[in-house]
Design a protein around this motif. Structure first.
Motif, PDB file in Angstrom:
ATOM      1  N   SER A 344      95.894  38.827  73.844  1.00  0.00           N
ATOM      2  CA  SER A 344      97.432  38.853  74.069  1.00  0.00           C
ATOM      3  C   SER A 344      97.945  38.625  72.882  1.00  0.00           C
ATOM      4  CB  SER A 344      97.755  37.721  74.983  1.00  0.00           C
ATOM      5  OG  SER A 344      97.768  36.450  74.530  1.00  0.00           O
ATOM      6  N   ALA A 345      99.251  38.426  72.745  1.00  0.00           N
ATOM      7  CA  ALA A 345     100.135  38.282  71.564  1.00  0.00           C
ATOM      8  C   ALA A 345      99.769  36.994  71.094  1.00  0.00           C
ATOM      9  CB  ALA A 345     101.435  38.632  71.763  1.00  0.00           C
ATOM     10  N   LEU A 346      99.497  35.828  72.040  1.00  0.00           N
ATOM     11  CA  LEU A 346      99.285  34.510  71.532  1.00  0.00           C
ATOM     12  C   LEU A 346      97.963  34.247  70.988  1.00  0.00           C
ATOM     13  CD1 LEU A 346     101.514  34.492  73.720  1.00  0.00           C
ATOM     14  CD2 LEU A 346     100.617  32.123  74.311  1.00  0.00           C
ATOM     15  N   ASP A 347      96.908  35.020  71.583  1.00  0.00           N
ATOM     16  CA  ASP A 347      95.474  34.863  71.335  1.00  0.00           C
ATOM     17  C   ASP A 347      95.215  35.730  70.138  1.00  0.00           C
ATOM     18  OD1 ASP A 347      92.831  34.403  71.799  1.00  0.00           O
ATOM     19  OD2 ASP A 347      92.428  35.996  72.984  1.00  0.00           O
ATOM     20  N   ARG A 348      95.358  35.233  68.917  1.00  0.00           N
ATOM     21  CA  ARG A 348      95.344  36.059  67.499  1.00  0.00           C
ATOM     22  C   ARG A 348      94.621  34.822  66.619  1.00  0.00           C
ATOM     23  NH1 ARG A 348      96.531  40.891  65.111  1.00  0.00           N
ATOM     24  NH2 ARG A 348      97.712  41.395  66.902  1.00  0.00           N
ATOM     25  N   GLY A 350      94.840  32.495  63.489  1.00  0.00           N
ATOM     26  CA  GLY A 350      95.974  32.107  62.842  1.00  0.00           C
ATOM     27  C   GLY A 350      97.267  32.581  63.738  1.00  0.00           C
ATOM     28  N   GLY A 351      97.384  32.321  64.872  1.00  0.00           N
ATOM     29  CA  GLY A 351      98.464  32.629  65.505  1.00  0.00           C
ATOM     30  C   GLY A 351      99.069  31.113  66.167  1.00  0.00           C
ATOM     31  N   LYS A 352      99.393  31.480  67.501  1.00  0.00           N
ATOM     32  CA  LYS A 352     100.026  30.280  68.237  1.00  0.00           C
ATOM     33  C   LYS A 352      99.314  29.057  68.357  1.00  0.00           C
ATOM     34  CE  LYS A 352     103.686  33.004  68.759  1.00  0.00           C
ATOM     35  NZ  LYS A 352     105.015  32.691  68.049  1.00  0.00           N
ATOM     36  N   LYS A 353     100.005  27.818  68.588  1.00  0.00           N
ATOM     37  CA  LYS A 353      99.225  26.678  68.741  1.00  0.00           C
ATOM     38  C   LYS A 353      99.578  26.351  70.244  1.00  0.00           C
ATOM     39  CE  LYS A 353      98.196  25.546  64.513  1.00  0.00           C
ATOM     40  NZ  LYS A 353      96.705  25.532  64.120  1.00  0.00           N
ATOM     41  N   MET A 354      98.214  25.570  70.951  1.00  0.00           N
ATOM     42  CA  MET A 354      98.663  25.200  72.359  1.00  0.00           C
ATOM     43  C   MET A 354      98.926  23.827  72.253  1.00  0.00           C
ATOM     44  SD  MET A 354      94.662  25.573  73.489  1.00  0.00           S
ATOM     45  CE  MET A 354      93.372  24.845  72.567  1.00  0.00           C
ATOM     46  N   THR A 355      99.736  23.321  73.145  1.00  0.00           N
ATOM     47  CA  THR A 355      99.958  21.929  73.306  1.00  0.00           C
ATOM     48  C   THR A 355      99.667  21.185  74.589  1.00  0.00           C
ATOM     49  OG1 THR A 355     102.220  22.459  74.479  1.00  0.00           O
ATOM     50  CG2 THR A 355     102.135  22.390  71.888  1.00  0.00           C
ATOM     51  N   ARG A 356      99.695  19.793  74.676  1.00  0.00           N
ATOM     52  CA  ARG A 356      99.598  19.273  76.019  1.00  0.00           C
ATOM     53  C   ARG A 356     101.110  19.449  76.719  1.00  0.00           C
ATOM     54  NH1 ARG A 356      94.467  18.576  77.436  1.00  0.00           N
ATOM     55  NH2 ARG A 356      93.351  17.662  75.390  1.00  0.00           N
ATOM     56  N   ILE A 357     100.826  19.007  78.072  1.00  0.00           N
ATOM     57  CA  ILE A 357     102.112  19.160  78.898  1.00  0.00           C
ATOM     58  C   ILE A 357     103.374  18.281  78.122  1.00  0.00           C
ATOM     59  CG2 ILE A 357     101.778  17.194  80.349  1.00  0.00           C
ATOM     60  CD1 ILE A 357     102.721  20.408  81.489  1.00  0.00           C
ATOM     61  N   ASP A 358     103.115  17.152  77.552  1.00  0.00           N
ATOM     62  CA  ASP A 358     104.127  16.557  76.844  1.00  0.00           C
ATOM     63  C   ASP A 358     104.571  17.200  75.559  1.00  0.00           C
ATOM     64  OD1 ASP A 358     102.025  15.997  75.095  1.00  0.00           O
ATOM     65  OD2 ASP A 358     102.153  14.013  75.314  1.00  0.00           O
ATOM     66  N   GLY A 359     104.031  18.548  75.055  1.00  0.00           N
ATOM     67  CA  GLY A 359     104.251  18.903  73.871  1.00  0.00           C
ATOM     68  C   GLY A 359     103.583  18.819  72.570  1.00  0.00           C
ATOM     69  N   THR A 360     102.659  17.661  72.687  1.00  0.00           N
ATOM     70  CA  THR A 360     101.905  17.247  71.589  1.00  0.00           C
ATOM     71  C   THR A 360     100.842  18.566  71.221  1.00  0.00           C
ATOM     72  OG1 THR A 360     101.774  14.956  72.282  1.00  0.00           O
ATOM     73  CG2 THR A 360     100.057  15.753  70.554  1.00  0.00           C
ATOM     74  N   VAL A 361     100.727  19.057  70.088  1.00  0.00           N
ATOM     75  CA  VAL A 361      99.886  20.213  69.585  1.00  0.00           C
ATOM     76  C   VAL A 361      98.497  19.726  69.684  1.00  0.00           C
ATOM     77  CG1 VAL A 361      99.152  21.745  67.648  1.00  0.00           C
ATOM     78  CG2 VAL A 361     101.753  21.118  68.020  1.00  0.00           C
ATOM     79  N   SER A 362      97.762  20.666  70.418  1.00  0.00           N
ATOM     80  CA  SER A 362      96.288  20.224  70.698  1.00  0.00           C
ATOM     81  C   SER A 362      95.359  21.183  70.005  1.00  0.00           C
ATOM     82  CB  SER A 362      96.118  20.139  72.099  1.00  0.00           C
ATOM     83  OG  SER A 362      96.608  21.751  72.661  1.00  0.00           O
ATOM     84  N   GLY A 363      95.881  22.196  69.375  1.00  0.00           N
ATOM     85  CA  GLY A 363      95.020  23.071  68.655  1.00  0.00           C
ATOM     86  C   GLY A 363      95.364  24.394  68.638  1.00  0.00           C
ATOM     87  N   ASP A 364      94.584  25.652  68.086  1.00  0.00           N
ATOM     88  CA  ASP A 364      94.914  26.763  68.192  1.00  0.00           C
ATOM     89  C   ASP A 364      94.668  27.533  69.534  1.00  0.00           C
ATOM     90  OD1 ASP A 364      95.395  26.851  65.555  1.00  0.00           O
ATOM     91  OD2 ASP A 364      93.219  27.233  64.984  1.00  0.00           O
ATOM     92  N   TRP A 365      95.586  28.267  69.817  1.00  0.00           N
ATOM     93  CA  TRP A 365      95.439  29.154  71.083  1.00  0.00           C
ATOM     94  C   TRP A 365      94.107  30.177  71.099  1.00  0.00           C
ATOM     95  CZ3 TRP A 365      98.256  28.541  75.642  1.00  0.00           C
ATOM     96  CH2 TRP A 365      97.801  29.576  76.681  1.00  0.00           C
ATOM     97  N   HIS A 366      94.193  30.780  69.977  1.00  0.00           N
ATOM     98  CA  HIS A 366      92.937  31.450  69.927  1.00  0.00           C
ATOM     99  C   HIS A 366      91.545  30.566  69.944  1.00  0.00           C
ATOM    100  CE1 HIS A 366      90.464  35.092  68.846  1.00  0.00           C
ATOM    101  NE2 HIS A 366      90.278  34.689  67.963  1.00  0.00           N
TER     102      HIS A 366
END
Length: 415
Positions: A344-348, A350-366
């Motif tokens: 998907s557009a997120l799954d690339r 060097g692309g999007k970051k994923m977060t915890r439910i509180d918004g804390t960055v938890s790593g790369d989406w890909h």
């Protein structure tokens, strides 16, 4: 040939309103027939063209038996009878449009009848429930819902709505059903915002090759509609780019198309190319709606009202197994095409970051590990004698992936 519109309603509660609608339709120069689907009492049979007693008789029961039943059972039986009559009228070409008028119960019954009619055949429901969630009423069909504003009764406000509905259905009935000048082979293609570049490129290529393309949004009803269209016999091929509804069915997300998704083309023998579009996440509403059991997962807040949850290894293994099982049942040409660089557009990379439910960055989406779990599970259980397995060293939204998917479908359709 004079056009005929069927009115469906309950004369035991909406007699005046149905009579008003009928007169407004006939004032437009169109014939009408009134079907009474009353479940409580039998009005005078002279008022209707198709009485509630006749509708009941289609089920093998007397109307007096039906009125003694609980409401749900009575409505189900009257629905069954009405469907039989309408199907017969449609098959005999005695029907050119259907309009209904009623509250929640009337809409439930009438829309169930309308859903048995093909897409493109005029269907209009005037009801006070039209401004809410209409998915249970409309389903996968093109039922037009008109909000009556007030409850179904006659006053200057509702008369305006009914008048507009009468004019609309009269005009729709005047057109020839399925009068297309040119019929091209039709391709069904699943789409989503995060796979849109792939879908747009594939659509353009298919149209250049002389195909007609219908895009079905992977929002639950879109996937259900895709399956129904394939089963209708109108579809020549399927390019199932976006199979994300499988995730929502697994995790109880908001865009599930139900357990029968990805089965129609296999059962009908329609050539199909299937991919892994947007299988990297499940869809929920605003973050407050995410079930408690998922609170420690990884997310992407797509909009304030849409929360995407990253799939994990276990879910991806299950998805791979399910896809293989469904595709292994194919009686026609089938292939699975894998975009190795992301779903998907997120799954690339060097692309999007994923977060915890509180918004804390938890790593790369890909995450190659997560994607590999799905691909390996799918490949291990796929019957290679029935389904081609093709990998493309590209991201799903790269032009070369769309080009490969289209070329593969064209090849399958020549078999």
């Amino acid at each position: 040939m004079a056009k005929t519109i069927l009115l469906i309603g309950t004369l035991d509660t909406k007699a005046k309103e149905l009579d008003y609608l009928r007169k407004r339709i006939e004032a437009e120069g169109v014939q009408s027939l009134l079907m009474d689907v009353s479940c409580k009492a039998a009005p005078s049979e002279s008022v209707s063209d198709i009485s509630c007693r006749k509708v009941a008789g289609e089920t093998g029961k007397d109307f007096e038996e039906i009125v003694q039943l609980d409401k749900i059972s009575a409505v189900n039986l009257m629905t069954e009878g009405a469907i039989k009559i309408v199907k017969r009228m449609f098959d005999e070409k005695r029907l050119h449009a259907v309009i209904g008028l009623g509250g929640a119960n009337g809409a439930e019954l009438t829309c169930a009848v309308m859903r048995t009619l093909p897409i493109g055949f005029p269907k209009l429901m005037v009801t006070c429930v039209a401004s809410g969630n209409v998915r249970p009423y409309v389903g996968t069909k093109d039922i037009m819902m008109s909000n009556s504003i007030g409850d179904i009764s006659l006053n200057r406000i509702t008369k305006r709505v009914i008048n507009n509905a009468a004019r609309a259905i009269a005009h729709m009935a005047s057109e020839e059903f399925f009068a297309d000048e040119e019929v091209k082979p039709q391709i069904c293609m699943s789409t989503f915002g995060t796979t849109l570049p792939c879908v747009e490129r594939a659509k353009g290529l298919l149209e250049e090759k002389g195909f007609e393309v219908i895009e079905l949004h992977a929002s639950g009803t879109g996937g259900m509609a895709l399956e129904e269209l394939v089963r209708s016999g109108e579809v020549s091929g399927v390019l199932d780019i976006t199979t994300s509804e499988l995730v929502d069915d697994l995790v109880d997300g908001m865009y599930s198309a139900g357990p029968r998704r990805l089965e129609a083309a296999s059962a009908m023998g329609v050539p199909q190319v299937v991919s892994l579009g947007a299988l990297d996440f499940g869809n929920f509403g605003a973050k407050e709606t995410v079930p408690q059991r998922y609170k420690d997962r990884n997310f992407f807040f797509y909009t304030p009202s849409i929360t995407l949850m990253r799939t994990n290894v276990e879910e991806n293994q299950i998805l791979g197994k399910k896809m293989a099982e469904k595709l292994n049942g194919s009686v026609g040409p089938a292939a699975i095409i894998i975009p190795k660089k992301g779903f998907s557009a997120l799954d690339r990379a060097g692309g999007k970051k994923m977060t915890r439910i509180d918004g804390t960055v938890s790593g790369d989406w890909h995450d190659e590990t997560l994607n590999s779990a799905l691909i390996k599970s799918l490949k291990a259980q796929l019957d290679a004698s029935k389904v081609r397995f093709v990998e493309v060293d590209a991201h799903i939204n790269d032009p070369e992936f769309a080009e490969a998917a289209v070329q593969l479908l064209v090849e399958l359709m020549k078999q």
